[in-house]
Design a protein around this motif. Structure first.
Motif, PDB file in Angstrom:
ATOM      1  N   SER A  19      45.673  55.434  35.733  1.00 60.26           N
ATOM      2  CA  SER A  19      44.424  56.030  36.202  1.00 60.26           C
ATOM      3  C   SER A  19      43.297  55.761  35.210  1.00 60.26           C
ATOM      4  O   SER A  19      42.150  55.501  35.608  1.00 60.26           O
ATOM      5  CB  SER A  19      44.595  57.537  36.431  1.00 60.26           C
ATOM      6  N   PHE A  20      43.620  55.799  33.913  1.00 59.88           N
ATOM      7  CA  PHE A  20      42.620  55.500  32.889  1.00 59.88           C
ATOM      8  C   PHE A  20      42.111  54.070  33.036  1.00 59.88           C
ATOM      9  O   PHE A  20      40.902  53.817  32.984  1.00 59.88           O
ATOM     10  CB  PHE A  20      43.228  55.700  31.498  1.00 59.88           C
ATOM     11  N   MET A  21      43.027  53.128  33.246  1.00 59.00           N
ATOM     12  CA  MET A  21      42.642  51.728  33.352  1.00 59.00           C
ATOM     13  C   MET A  21      41.868  51.446  34.642  1.00 59.00           C
ATOM     14  O   MET A  21      40.929  50.642  34.645  1.00 59.00           O
ATOM     15  CB  MET A  21      43.872  50.831  33.273  1.00 59.00           C
ATOM     16  N   THR A  26      45.538  47.649  43.460  1.00 56.14           N
ATOM     17  CA  THR A  26      45.969  46.265  43.688  1.00 56.14           C
ATOM     18  C   THR A  26      45.397  45.327  42.633  1.00 56.14           C
ATOM     19  O   THR A  26      46.126  44.512  42.053  1.00 56.14           O
ATOM     20  CB  THR A  26      45.534  45.784  45.088  1.00 56.14           C
ATOM     21  N   GLU A  27      44.108  45.463  42.387  1.00 53.70           N
ATOM     22  CA  GLU A  27      43.471  44.619  41.366  1.00 53.70           C
ATOM     23  C   GLU A  27      44.040  44.905  39.979  1.00 53.70           C
ATOM     24  O   GLU A  27      44.214  43.991  39.163  1.00 53.70           O
ATOM     25  CB  GLU A  27      41.949  44.830  41.356  1.00 53.70           C
ATOM     26  N   LEU A  28      44.330  46.177  39.722  1.00 50.37           N
ATOM     27  CA  LEU A  28      44.905  46.557  38.425  1.00 50.37           C
ATOM     28  C   LEU A  28      46.257  45.884  38.223  1.00 50.37           C
ATOM     29  O   LEU A  28      46.527  45.319  37.158  1.00 50.37           O
ATOM     30  CB  LEU A  28      45.057  48.069  38.348  1.00 50.37           C
ATOM     31  N   GLN A  29      47.104  45.927  39.257  1.00 44.49           N
ATOM     32  CA  GLN A  29      48.424  45.314  39.138  1.00 44.49           C
ATOM     33  C   GLN A  29      48.313  43.805  38.963  1.00 44.49           C
ATOM     34  O   GLN A  29      49.072  43.214  38.191  1.00 44.49           O
ATOM     35  CB  GLN A  29      49.271  45.632  40.365  1.00 44.49           C
ATOM     36  N   MET A  77      45.890  42.284  37.465  1.00 45.85           N
ATOM     37  CA  MET A  77      45.457  42.098  36.082  1.00 45.85           C
ATOM     38  C   MET A  77      46.641  42.220  35.125  1.00 45.85           C
ATOM     39  O   MET A  77      46.803  41.415  34.198  1.00 45.85           O
ATOM     40  CB  MET A  77      44.381  43.125  35.728  1.00 45.85           C
ATOM     41  N   PHE A  78      47.486  43.227  35.364  1.00 44.16           N
ATOM     42  CA  PHE A  78      48.666  43.419  34.524  1.00 44.16           C
ATOM     43  C   PHE A  78      49.633  42.243  34.655  1.00 44.16           C
ATOM     44  O   PHE A  78      50.178  41.753  33.661  1.00 44.16           O
ATOM     45  CB  PHE A  78      49.384  44.714  34.902  1.00 44.16           C
ATOM     46  N   ASP A  79      49.851  41.795  35.890  1.00 45.20           N
ATOM     47  CA  ASP A  79      50.779  40.678  36.114  1.00 45.20           C
ATOM     48  C   ASP A  79      50.290  39.413  35.424  1.00 45.20           C
ATOM     49  O   ASP A  79      51.086  38.662  34.839  1.00 45.20           O
ATOM     50  CB  ASP A  79      50.937  40.411  37.614  1.00 45.20           C
ATOM     51  N   TYR A  80      48.991  39.191  35.464  1.00 39.23           N
ATOM     52  CA  TYR A  80      48.404  37.998  34.832  1.00 39.23           C
ATOM     53  C   TYR A  80      48.633  38.025  33.321  1.00 39.23           C
ATOM     54  O   TYR A  80      49.052  37.030  32.717  1.00 39.23           O
ATOM     55  CB  TYR A  80      46.919  37.930  35.150  1.00 39.23           C
ATOM     56  N   ALA A  81      48.356  39.179  32.714  1.00 40.56           N
ATOM     57  CA  ALA A  81      48.553  39.310  31.270  1.00 40.56           C
ATOM     58  C   ALA A  81      50.024  39.179  30.896  1.00 40.56           C
ATOM     59  O   ALA A  81      50.373  38.541  29.891  1.00 40.56           O
ATOM     60  CB  ALA A  81      48.000  40.652  30.786  1.00 40.56           C
TER      61      ALA A  81
END
Length: 214
Positions: A54-56, A65-68, A70-74
């Motif tokens: 939630s913070f991110m 969806t966009e957050l995941q 971003m995480f997957d890319y990193a």
């Protein structure tokens, strides 16, 4: 060779950049002095931390969806670099001031190992870097005296120094991390590849040699 590294200990790209740099240093085999500098991405996070996802989402102003993505890319970039970033396991957004204090306290011969241990604690073990007991445990595992370490970590002047260094970096136009300065001349903004770091290290060596000739 002198290398200044500006980073935060919860930045996945900082861990990736560190790995690429150290791989490059292994390739060129030059003696190096590394200075680690704090760049606090968000010092408003309390010691207890915030719920991570939630913070991110709020910080990046994006949906789940966009957050995941971003995480997957990193995470994939970390795998390609050879470092583990178990971002989906992370439960807390944390305050990193204590972790930077530990890096500052650590003797030079173990400082790089301490940095890596801190990265591991966050990105692999899901530990709260804002918890002094976690930081003391990392230091103790590297043979630092826990009593003395606690005294140093609770020193207000030491905290102020970390905050001042982070502000100083921003005042000197460092706006994101990782950020590397080689021999006070060659700058690298971002994690990049090992090959880019090799080129930068060679360029810094060439510039140093040229300055000595002239």
């Amino acid at each position: 060779m002198l290398i200044d590294i500006f980073h935060d200990t919860v930045c996945p790209w900082c861990r990736i950049g560190k790995k690429h740099l150290f791989d490059a240093l292994d390739q060129i085999q030059q003696p190096v002095n590394i200075r680690w500098h704090p760049f606090l991405l968000d010092n408003t996070v309390p010691a207890s931390g915030y719920e991570f996802r939630s913070f991110m989402r709020t910080r990046k102003n994006i949906g789940e969806t966009e957050l995941q993505q971003m995480f997957d890319y990193a995470q994939k970039a970390g795998e390609a670099a050879g470092v583990k970033l178990d971002i989906n396991k992370i439960s807390l957004a944390v305050n990193t001031t204590l972790s930077h204090q530990l890096i500052a306290i650590a003797p030079e011969n173990i400082k790089n190992d301490i940095v890596e241990a801190i990265y591991k604690a966050y990105f692999e073990d899901n530990l709260n870097l804002g918890d002094i007991e976690v930081i003391i445990a990392i230091g103790t595992a590297h043979q630092l005296n826990p009593t003395e370490l606690r005294r140093q970590l609770t020193n207000d002047a030491a905290v102020d120094k970390i905050l001042a260094e982070s502000i100083f970096a921003r005042l000197n136009n460092i706006t994101s991390v990782p950020f590397f300065i080689i021999n006070n001349q060659v700058k690298i903004d971002g994690s990049h590849s090992r090959e880019v770091f090799v080129q930068a290290l060679n360029r810094a060596t060439l510039l140093e040699t040229s300055s000595k000739i002239w």
